[in-house]
Enzyme design. Structure first.
Site, PDB file in Angstrom:
ATOM      1  N   ASN A   1       2.213  10.869  10.649  1.00  0.00           N
ATOM      2  CA  ASN A   1       1.487   9.716  10.105  1.00  0.00           C
ATOM      3  C   ASN A   1       0.578   9.202  11.224  1.00  0.00           C
ATOM      4  O   ASN A   1       1.037   8.553  12.151  1.00  0.00           O
ATOM      5  CB  ASN A   1       2.521   8.658   9.693  1.00  0.00           C
ATOM      6  CG  ASN A   1       1.883   7.433   9.082  1.00  0.00           C
ATOM      7  OD1 ASN A   1       0.658   7.305   9.029  1.00  0.00           O
ATOM      8  ND2 ASN A   1       2.716   6.515   8.631  1.00  0.00           N
TER       9      ASN A   1
ATOM     10  N   LYS B   1       2.654   8.572  14.528  1.00  0.00           N
ATOM     11  CA  LYS B   1       4.092   8.464  14.243  1.00  0.00           C
ATOM     12  C   LYS B   1       4.558   9.776  13.649  1.00  0.00           C
ATOM     13  O   LYS B   1       3.804  10.426  12.917  1.00  0.00           O
ATOM     14  CB  LYS B   1       4.347   7.342  13.238  1.00  0.00           C
ATOM     15  CG  LYS B   1       4.001   5.976  13.776  1.00  0.00           C
ATOM     16  CD  LYS B   1       4.388   4.910  12.790  1.00  0.00           C
ATOM     17  CE  LYS B   1       3.873   3.574  13.274  1.00  0.00           C
ATOM     18  NZ  LYS B   1       3.647   2.627  12.205  1.00  0.00           N
TER      19      LYS B   1
ATOM     20  N   ARG C   1       0.650  12.327   6.167  1.00  0.00           N
ATOM     21  CA  ARG C   1       0.193  11.219   5.339  1.00  0.00           C
ATOM     22  C   ARG C   1      -1.331  11.210   5.429  1.00  0.00           C
ATOM     23  O   ARG C   1      -1.901  11.166   6.521  1.00  0.00           O
ATOM     24  CB  ARG C   1       0.739   9.911   5.883  1.00  0.00           C
ATOM     25  CG  ARG C   1       0.280   8.745   5.084  1.00  0.00           C
ATOM     26  CD  ARG C   1       0.814   7.479   5.674  1.00  0.00           C
ATOM     27  NE  ARG C   1       0.507   6.369   4.810  1.00  0.00           N
ATOM     28  CZ  ARG C   1       0.917   5.132   5.053  1.00  0.00           C
ATOM     29  NH1 ARG C   1       1.644   4.885   6.116  1.00  0.00           N
ATOM     30  NH2 ARG C   1       0.601   4.168   4.231  1.00  0.00           N
TER      31      ARG C   1
ATOM     32  N   HIS D   1      -0.918   2.742  -0.446  1.00  0.00           N
ATOM     33  CA  HIS D   1       0.540   2.564  -0.310  1.00  0.00           C
ATOM     34  C   HIS D   1       1.317   3.359  -1.372  1.00  0.00           C
ATOM     35  O   HIS D   1       2.465   3.054  -1.674  1.00  0.00           O
ATOM     36  CB  HIS D   1       0.953   1.073  -0.428  1.00  0.00           C
ATOM     37  CG  HIS D   1       0.656   0.261   0.790  1.00  0.00           C
ATOM     38  ND1 HIS D   1       0.369  -1.086   0.736  1.00  0.00           N
ATOM     39  CD2 HIS D   1       0.613   0.589   2.099  1.00  0.00           C
ATOM     40  CE1 HIS D   1       0.154  -1.548   1.959  1.00  0.00           C
ATOM     41  NE2 HIS D   1       0.295  -0.545   2.805  1.00  0.00           N
TER      42      HIS D   1
ATOM     43  N   LEU E   1       5.128  -5.419   1.701  1.00  0.00           N
ATOM     44  CA  LEU E   1       4.623  -6.458   2.601  1.00  0.00           C
ATOM     45  C   LEU E   1       4.925  -6.063   4.044  1.00  0.00           C
ATOM     46  O   LEU E   1       6.001  -6.350   4.574  1.00  0.00           O
ATOM     47  CB  LEU E   1       5.281  -7.810   2.264  1.00  0.00           C
ATOM     48  CG  LEU E   1       5.200  -8.248   0.790  1.00  0.00           C
ATOM     49  CD1 LEU E   1       5.952  -9.552   0.572  1.00  0.00           C
ATOM     50  CD2 LEU E   1       3.752  -8.373   0.342  1.00  0.00           C
ATOM     51  N   GLY E   2       3.982  -5.367   4.656  1.00  0.00           N
ATOM     52  CA  GLY E   2       4.096  -5.007   6.065  1.00  0.00           C
ATOM     53  C   GLY E   2       2.843  -5.477   6.759  1.00  0.00           C
ATOM     54  O   GLY E   2       2.226  -6.454   6.322  1.00  0.00           O
TER      55      GLY E   2
ATOM     56  N   ARG F   1      -6.189  -8.089   7.941  1.00  0.00           N
ATOM     57  CA  ARG F   1      -7.228  -7.809   6.932  1.00  0.00           C
ATOM     58  C   ARG F   1      -7.319  -8.963   5.940  1.00  0.00           C
ATOM     59  O   ARG F   1      -6.313  -9.595   5.616  1.00  0.00           O
ATOM     60  CB  ARG F   1      -6.905  -6.520   6.178  1.00  0.00           C
ATOM     61  CG  ARG F   1      -7.081  -5.286   7.028  1.00  0.00           C
ATOM     62  CD  ARG F   1      -6.637  -4.037   6.287  1.00  0.00           C
ATOM     63  NE  ARG F   1      -5.452  -3.449   6.886  1.00  0.00           N
ATOM     64  CZ  ARG F   1      -4.682  -2.547   6.284  1.00  0.00           C
ATOM     65  NH1 ARG F   1      -4.955  -2.140   5.072  1.00  0.00           N
ATOM     66  NH2 ARG F   1      -3.627  -2.063   6.904  1.00  0.00           N
TER      67      ARG F   1
ATOM     68  N   ASP G   1       1.690 -11.540  13.285  1.00  0.00           N
ATOM     69  CA  ASP G   1       3.113 -11.263  13.092  1.00  0.00           C
ATOM     70  C   ASP G   1       3.790 -12.453  12.413  1.00  0.00           C
ATOM     71  O   ASP G   1       3.807 -13.569  12.957  1.00  0.00           O
ATOM     72  CB  ASP G   1       3.767 -10.982  14.454  1.00  0.00           C
ATOM     73  CG  ASP G   1       5.156 -10.386  14.284  1.00  0.00           C
ATOM     74  OD1 ASP G   1       5.894 -10.831  13.371  1.00  0.00           O
ATOM     75  OD2 ASP G   1       5.509  -9.495  15.060  1.00  0.00           O
TER      76      ASP G   1
ATOM     77  N   GLY H   1       8.092  -4.224   6.282  1.00  0.00           N
ATOM     78  CA  GLY H   1       8.538  -5.097   7.379  1.00  0.00           C
ATOM     79  C   GLY H   1       8.856  -6.533   6.984  1.00  0.00           C
ATOM     80  O   GLY H   1       9.947  -7.039   7.281  1.00  0.00           O
ATOM     81  N   ILE H   2       7.921  -7.200   6.327  1.00  0.00           N
ATOM     82  CA  ILE H   2       8.141  -8.605   5.947  1.00  0.00           C
ATOM     83  C   ILE H   2       9.098  -8.678   4.756  1.00  0.00           C
ATOM     84  O   ILE H   2      10.048  -9.464   4.741  1.00  0.00           O
ATOM     85  CB  ILE H   2       6.792  -9.280   5.589  1.00  0.00           C
ATOM     86  CG1 ILE H   2       5.799  -9.162   6.754  1.00  0.00           C
ATOM     87  CG2 ILE H   2       7.001 -10.733   5.191  1.00  0.00           C
ATOM     88  CD1 ILE H   2       4.340  -9.422   6.354  1.00  0.00           C
ATOM     89  N   GLY H   3       8.845  -7.842   3.755  1.00  0.00           N
ATOM     90  CA  GLY H   3       9.653  -7.872   2.531  1.00  0.00           C
ATOM     91  C   GLY H   3      11.121  -7.543   2.778  1.00  0.00           C
ATOM     92  O   GLY H   3      12.010  -8.112   2.146  1.00  0.00           O
TER      93      GLY H   3
ATOM     94  N   GLU I   1       8.441   6.071   3.532  1.00  0.00           N
ATOM     95  CA  GLU I   1       7.292   6.935   3.217  1.00  0.00           C
ATOM     96  C   GLU I   1       7.462   8.321   3.833  1.00  0.00           C
ATOM     97  O   GLU I   1       7.062   9.324   3.246  1.00  0.00           O
ATOM     98  CB  GLU I   1       6.001   6.279   3.733  1.00  0.00           C
ATOM     99  CG  GLU I   1       5.625   5.046   2.933  1.00  0.00           C
ATOM    100  CD  GLU I   1       4.815   4.037   3.728  1.00  0.00           C
ATOM    101  OE1 GLU I   1       5.334   3.519   4.740  1.00  0.00           O
ATOM    102  OE2 GLU I   1       3.679   3.759   3.339  1.00  0.00           O
TER     103      GLU I   1
HETATM  104  P1  AMP Z   1       5.523  -2.734   8.746  1.00  0.00           P
HETATM  105  O1  AMP Z   1       4.033  -2.533   8.773  1.00  0.00           O
HETATM  106  O2  AMP Z   1       6.144  -2.431   7.439  1.00  0.00           O
HETATM  107  O3  AMP Z   1       6.229  -2.091   9.908  1.00  0.00           O
HETATM  108  O4  AMP Z   1       5.736  -4.318   8.969  1.00  0.00           O
HETATM  109  C1  AMP Z   1       5.362  -4.940  10.164  1.00  0.00           C
HETATM  110  C2  AMP Z   1       5.377  -6.444   9.992  1.00  0.00           C
HETATM  111  O5  AMP Z   1       6.641  -6.877   9.488  1.00  0.00           O
HETATM  112  C3  AMP Z   1       5.224  -7.200  11.317  1.00  0.00           C
HETATM  113  O6  AMP Z   1       3.853  -7.420  11.610  1.00  0.00           O
HETATM  114  C4  AMP Z   1       5.932  -8.503  11.058  1.00  0.00           C
HETATM  115  O7  AMP Z   1       4.986  -9.463  10.627  1.00  0.00           O
HETATM  116  C5  AMP Z   1       6.856  -8.219   9.906  1.00  0.00           C
HETATM  117  N1  AMP Z   1       8.273  -8.399  10.250  1.00  0.00           N
HETATM  118  C6  AMP Z   1       9.123  -7.529  10.827  1.00  0.00           C
HETATM  119  N2  AMP Z   1      10.356  -8.084  11.002  1.00  0.00           N
HETATM  120  C7  AMP Z   1      10.275  -9.340  10.498  1.00  0.00           C
HETATM  121  C8  AMP Z   1      11.190 -10.434  10.365  1.00  0.00           C
HETATM  122  N3  AMP Z   1      12.465 -10.356  10.768  1.00  0.00           N
HETATM  123  N4  AMP Z   1      10.742 -11.578   9.797  1.00  0.00           N
HETATM  124  C9  AMP Z   1       9.462 -11.681   9.375  1.00  0.00           C
HETATM  125  N5  AMP Z   1       8.558 -10.688   9.454  1.00  0.00           N
HETATM  126  C10 AMP Z   1       8.952  -9.535  10.021  1.00  0.00           C
END
Ligand code: AMP
Length: 390
Positions: free
Chosen positions: A8, A15, A90, A178, A206-207, A238, A280, A325-327, A376
């Site tokens: 990826n 990655k 990917r 996605h 939600l990442g 974005r 973040d 990440g967020i979700g 993914e």
């Molecule tokens: P991803 O792109 O799926 O790896 O998600 C990355 C994003 O997830 C980061 O920029 C953070 O904003 C968010 N994230 C990761 N851990 C947490 C957490 N414990 N609480 C809130 N947001 C998080």
């Protein structure tokens, strides 16, 4: 032992994951090369999370993605037992044509090169490691898995923009991204919530990139991304959906160059732009700055609005799934998003939400709320294995 390498590639990072193929797919290692061209660092962890490699390199040794790919390949040959039988990549854009993953040959590469103008920031990066592997191992099967494929079943009505029709034929249409994440979640729902998997579901990925996807009977019927991965809900850096008049204003009244507008919308907007401090969510939640609160409130508000639109596309809503990440990690943001769905009868169970349970809604909730971690890379490994006849 036969293995598959999943790649990826982003603008400054590569990655990868390695899977054993005997007896089903088994993750062996996960790594990334970050800071390509600036401060390259290779980190690899084993299946149990143990650190296998943590090495810094000079920018001269790893100036670009092909060099990163060669270094990862060298590490694999030296340290990794097993016989590499295929590489799965990917690839962000499969255009209107590629409805499913494909074994890469010269024609596929030419087709994917033609799509570079549609995804200038991503497609080239995805192609670079493919070419690097061909150079060293022309015999090795490679598979391209597209972020767009899962959305190719959308209606032609949904895929149009209201601009003169000839632009659609030219490729200016809503693609959606996605898709590998959504495809994985759709499959996972069939395992963990079979009674809901055939219904009307919104998945919120939600990442650092973020979008929503409306699933009807496990198939994508609508999504928030469109022509590019700028559309839809606001993201880390974005902007998400924006009146095209704002772009005209930036170009004409502010005299910004197209490249500057691109950087503004891709790298300086979203949570980072609104908060003025960070992309973040963790940092924004920890901050007491009013701008940080505004950024998070806007993020949640726009997700709620988009969920309403996707609910209309589905004709109702049975379940809402949080992932990425967020979700997957933020009970606070999940609870706030669930509150925007209260008009549909959604009700979060506070304890289950805090525990990161699979099902986080109350028994009385009219919309079931789930947390389902995405994968993914595993999706890519499955497609790759499928295409090489495993
Ligand atoms: P991803 O792109 O799926 O790896 O998600 C990355 C994003 O997830 C980061 O920029 C953070 O904003 C968010 N994230 C990761 N851990 C947490 C957490 N414990 N609480 C809130 N947001 C998080």
């Amino acid at each position: 032992m036969d293995t598959i390498l999943v790649v990826n590639a982003g603008s400054s990072s590569l990655k990868f994951e390695i899977f054993a193929t005997d007896g089903g797919l088994r993750k062996l290692a996960k790594g990334q090369m970050e800071g390509i061209g600036t401060a390259p660092q290779l980190r690899v962890k084993g299946a149990g999370g143990e650190i296998l490699v943590d090495q810094n390199h000079s920018p001269g040794d790893v100036p670009d993605l092909p060099a990163a790919m060669r270094l990862v390949g060298a590490w694999l040959r030296e340290k990794h037992e097993g016989r590499l039988v295929a590489v799965g990549h990917r690839v962000v854009h499969g255009g209107a044509e590629y409805e499913r993953p494909v074994l890469i040959d010269d024609k596929v590469i030419r087709d994917l090169e033609k799509l570079v103008p549609l995804a200038p920031l991503h497609q080239e990066n995805n192609l670079a490691p493919i070419r690097a592997v061909i150079e060293r191992r022309p015999d090795l099967p490679q598979v391209a898995c597209f972020d767009t494929s899962f959305h190719r079943g959308h209606s032609v009505v949904a895929d149009h923009y209201a601009i003169p029709e000839h632009f659609f034929a030219e490729g200016v249409r809503r693609y959606g991204f996605h898709g590998l994440s959504y495809e994985y979640i759709a499959g996972r729902l069939r395992e963990v919530a079979p009674d809901i998997a055939g219904g009307r579901v919104i998945v919120a990925h939600l990442g650092s990139g973020a979008s929503l996807c409306a699933l009807s009977n496990g198939r994508s019927v609508e999504t928030t991304f469109g022509f590019t991965a700028l559309d839809g809900i606001p993201m880390g850096t974005r902007c998400g959906q924006i009146d095209p008049g704002v772009l005209l204003y930036l170009l004409q009244q502010r005299g910004m160059a197209p490249r500057e507008v691109q950087d503004l919308l891709y790298k300086e907007s979203g949570l980072k732009g609104l908060s003025g401090m960070s992309n973040d969510v963790r940092a924004l939640l920890a901050s007491d700055s009013p701008q940080a609160s505004l950024a998070l409130e806007h993020f949640v508000y726009r997700i709620g609005l988009s969920a309403g639109a996707l609910t209309a596309a589905l004709g109702g809503l049975d379940a809402f799934v949080f992932t990425a990440g967020i979700g997957e990690n933020s009970p606070d943001i999940r609870a706030r998003i669930a509150a925007t769905l209260s008009w549909l009868g959604a009700e979060v169970d506070v304890e289950k939400n805090a525990e990161q349970a699979l099902l986080i809604s109350t028994p009385a909730s009219k919309v079931r709320l789930y947390v389902v971690p995405t994968d993914e890379e595993l999706m890519i490994a499955r497609h790759t294995l499928g295409l090489i006849g495993g």
